[in-house]
Write a protein that holds these residues in place. Structure first.
Motif, short mmCIF file in Angstrom:
data_model
loop_
_atom_site.label_atom_id
_atom_site.label_comp_id
_atom_site.label_asym_id
_atom_site.label_seq_id
_atom_site.Cartn_x
_atom_site.Cartn_y
_atom_site.Cartn_z
N ALA A 1 0.95 -1.30 -0.10
CA ALA A 1 0.05 0.07 0.15
C ALA A 1 0.78 1.23 0.06
O ALA A 1 0.72 2.45 -0.45
N ALA A 2 1.98 1.32 0.55
CA ALA A 2 2.82 2.33 0.69
C ALA A 2 3.65 2.69 -0.58
O ALA A 2 4.47 3.43 -0.58
N GLY A 3 3.38 1.69 -1.60
CA GLY A 3 4.02 1.80 -2.83
C GLY A 3 5.62 0.99 -3.01
O GLY A 3 6.31 1.55 -3.97
N CYS A 4 5.61 0.09 -2.39
CA CYS A 4 6.98 -0.65 -2.55
C CYS A 4 6.97 -1.24 -3.76
O CYS A 4 6.04 -2.06 -4.12
N MET A 5 7.86 -1.01 -4.73
CA MET A 5 8.03 -1.46 -5.90
C MET A 5 8.87 -2.59 -6.41
O MET A 5 9.12 -3.26 -7.21
N ALA A 6 9.81 -2.76 -5.07
CA ALA A 6 10.70 -4.04 -5.31
C ALA A 6 10.83 -4.72 -4.12
O ALA A 6 11.35 -4.04 -3.00
N TYR A 7 11.03 -5.96 -4.01
CA TYR A 7 11.31 -6.71 -2.88
C TYR A 7 12.34 -7.86 -3.12
O TYR A 7 12.20 -8.68 -4.30
N THR B 1 13.69 3.99 -6.30
CA THR B 1 12.75 2.96 -6.25
C THR B 1 12.56 2.53 -4.77
O THR B 1 13.40 2.37 -4.02
N ARG B 2 11.21 2.62 -4.33
CA ARG B 2 10.92 2.08 -2.91
C ARG B 2 11.24 0.39 -2.91
O ARG B 2 10.39 -0.31 -3.52
N ALA B 3 12.13 0.20 -1.99
CA ALA B 3 12.73 -1.10 -2.07
C ALA B 3 12.79 -1.73 -0.68
O ALA B 3 12.63 -0.87 0.41
N MET B 4 12.33 -3.06 -0.56
CA MET B 4 12.32 -3.58 0.79
C MET B 4 12.82 -4.90 0.76
O MET B 4 12.93 -5.49 -0.24
N THR B 5 13.38 -5.42 1.86
CA THR B 5 13.75 -6.73 2.12
C THR B 5 13.52 -7.24 3.78
O THR B 5 13.04 -6.41 4.44
N SER B 6 13.44 -8.32 3.80
CA SER B 6 13.01 -8.92 5.07
C SER B 6 13.87 -10.01 5.53
O SER B 6 14.29 -10.76 4.48
N GLU C 1 1.51 -9.94 -9.26
CA GLU C 1 0.11 -9.75 -9.66
C GLU C 1 0.01 -8.17 -9.94
O GLU C 1 -0.76 -7.79 -10.99
N LEU C 2 0.83 -7.20 -9.30
CA LEU C 2 0.90 -5.83 -9.35
C LEU C 2 1.80 -5.32 -10.36
O LEU C 2 1.78 -4.18 -10.62
N GLY C 3 2.40 -6.27 -11.07
CA GLY C 3 3.46 -5.81 -11.91
C GLY C 3 4.79 -5.19 -11.33
O GLY C 3 5.50 -4.30 -12.23
N ARG C 4 5.04 -5.57 -10.04
CA ARG C 4 6.02 -4.96 -9.53
C ARG C 4 7.36 -5.99 -9.44
O ARG C 4 7.15 -7.31 -9.75
N VAL C 5 8.46 -5.61 -8.71
CA VAL C 5 9.80 -6.73 -8.82
C VAL C 5 9.49 -7.37 -7.75
O VAL C 5 9.55 -6.95 -6.33
#
Length: 351
Positions: free
Chosen positions: A18-24, A71-76, A45-49
């Motif tokens: 929802a925050a716009g994360c575009m790459a995980y 790019t808004r990117a995230m890892t966990s 599904e959302l066409g993101r990475v």
């Protein structure tokens, strides 16, 4: 606004989306495996990475590569995996690159076990990597906060051009609770990104690096970072208090320990013991001022954590000898229970 029954790890994913994360970018490890599993479906599904990397080191460096373009990117990951990411986190902080990192903690040190823990407080708040850097560290207390903090953390990261860490634990990650989800369209960033590297046609080249070899350059850079960390300390301290105004004993606890402590606090109140609770929401910057304020009127503090005593050191610094500080912890991947906290309160108060 809709309410959905959701697991903590899934709420984390949906808040980030929802925050716009575009790459995980991630790698499997228990107890955070639902995060890469869910992101592998939703991001596509959302066409993101989405990319499952070959290791935790690769994942954090993929985050660096994405973040450098804005790019808004995230890892966990979970605790041992976060240990492996520390070099990359230090580089991200040195390069002033915004990103979000989630640690769903498990028992340690070493491989430990897969039970929820709070043993990574030192690593998160004191800097697990090398050099003088800091990260905003958010400690969720519920599944709702897993969603909310994931949603808010990308803005915080971009506001300060700095990594933000969500420090949860295996219990909240696996817990299911109703979550209120706002109808959010794609979130737009409100912070200028005049620093990104996306090609330099028609403008002067930009530089993002953490290797500064010229005489005095690194010192100048680190002093600039300090100004930013001072600004974060000034603006971003977050906490909650319960029944502290007249408290004779104040419990300080975060995350799942705070939920247990709150129940014990209410039980103590029913039995005539004036107990209160301070719940740090940001573990860094730590809410020292509110602890110091009540140290002037409250004789006893009790710190409850799922470790051998890590946040207790920050509480002792804030109290500065004005009150007694006791500790109650479970370091093997088990949560402190309500009875243990209540019994400790009675022991401290001598009743």
């Amino acid at each position: 606004m809709k309410k959905v029954l959701m697991k903590g790890n899934i709420a984390l994913c949906e808040g980030a989306i929802a925050a716009g994360c575009m790459a995980y970018f991630g790698y499997p490890i228990t107890p955070q495996n639902e995060v890469p599993a869910h992101m592998s479906k939703r991001m596509v599904e959302l066409g993101r990475v989405f990319l499952q990397s070959e290791s935790e080191l690769a994942a954090i460096n993929m985050v660096l590569g994405s973040a450098v373009t804005g790019t808004r990117a995230m890892t966990s990951s979970s605790s041992p995996g976060i240990s492996l990411k520390q070099e990359g986190i230090s580089y991200l902080a040195g390069c002033e690159l915004p990103c979000v990192i989630a640690n769903i903690q498990r028992g340690g040190p070493g491989l430990g076990n897969i039970a929820g823990s709070q043993g990574d407080y030192f690593q998160s708040t004191k800097g697990g990597g090398h050099g003088d850097y800091r990260m905003i560290v958010l400690a969720p207390y519920s599944v709702q906060e897993m969603y909310n903090f994931a949603y808010a953390s990308f803005d915080l990261a971009e506001k300060y051009r700095n990594p933000v860490l969500i420090l949860s634990d295996g219990i909240i990650g696996q817990m299911m609770e109703p979550v209120e989800i706002a109808e959010v369209k794609e979130k737009k960033t409100s912070y200028p990104k005049d620093w990104t590297l996306q090609g330099c046609k028609g403008r002067e080249p930009r530089f993002i690096r953490s290797l500064l070899m010229d005489e005095g350059a690194l010192e100048k850079h680190n002093l600039k970072l300090k100004k930013k960390f001072d600004e974060i300390t000034k603006n971003e301290v977050r906490y909650e208090t319960y029944e502290v105004e007249d408290a004779e004993i104040i419990i300080v606890a975060f995350g799942i320990s705070a939920r247990v402590a709150k129940t014990a606090m209410k039980k103590a109140r029913k039995e005539g013991i004036k107990a209160g609770l301070i719940r740090p929401v940001t573990l860094w910057p730590f809410p020292s001022e509110i602890v110091a304020k009540y140290a002037k009127t409250c004789k006893n503090f009790l710190v409850v954590e799922m470790n051998l005593g890590q946040m207790v050191e920050d509480v002792q610094l804030a109290v500065c000898g004005k009150s007694d500080v006791e500790f109650l912890g479970r370091p093997g991947g088990s949560a402190v229970n309500e009875k243990e906290v209540f019994d400790k309160i009675k022991t401290i108060k001598g009743v």
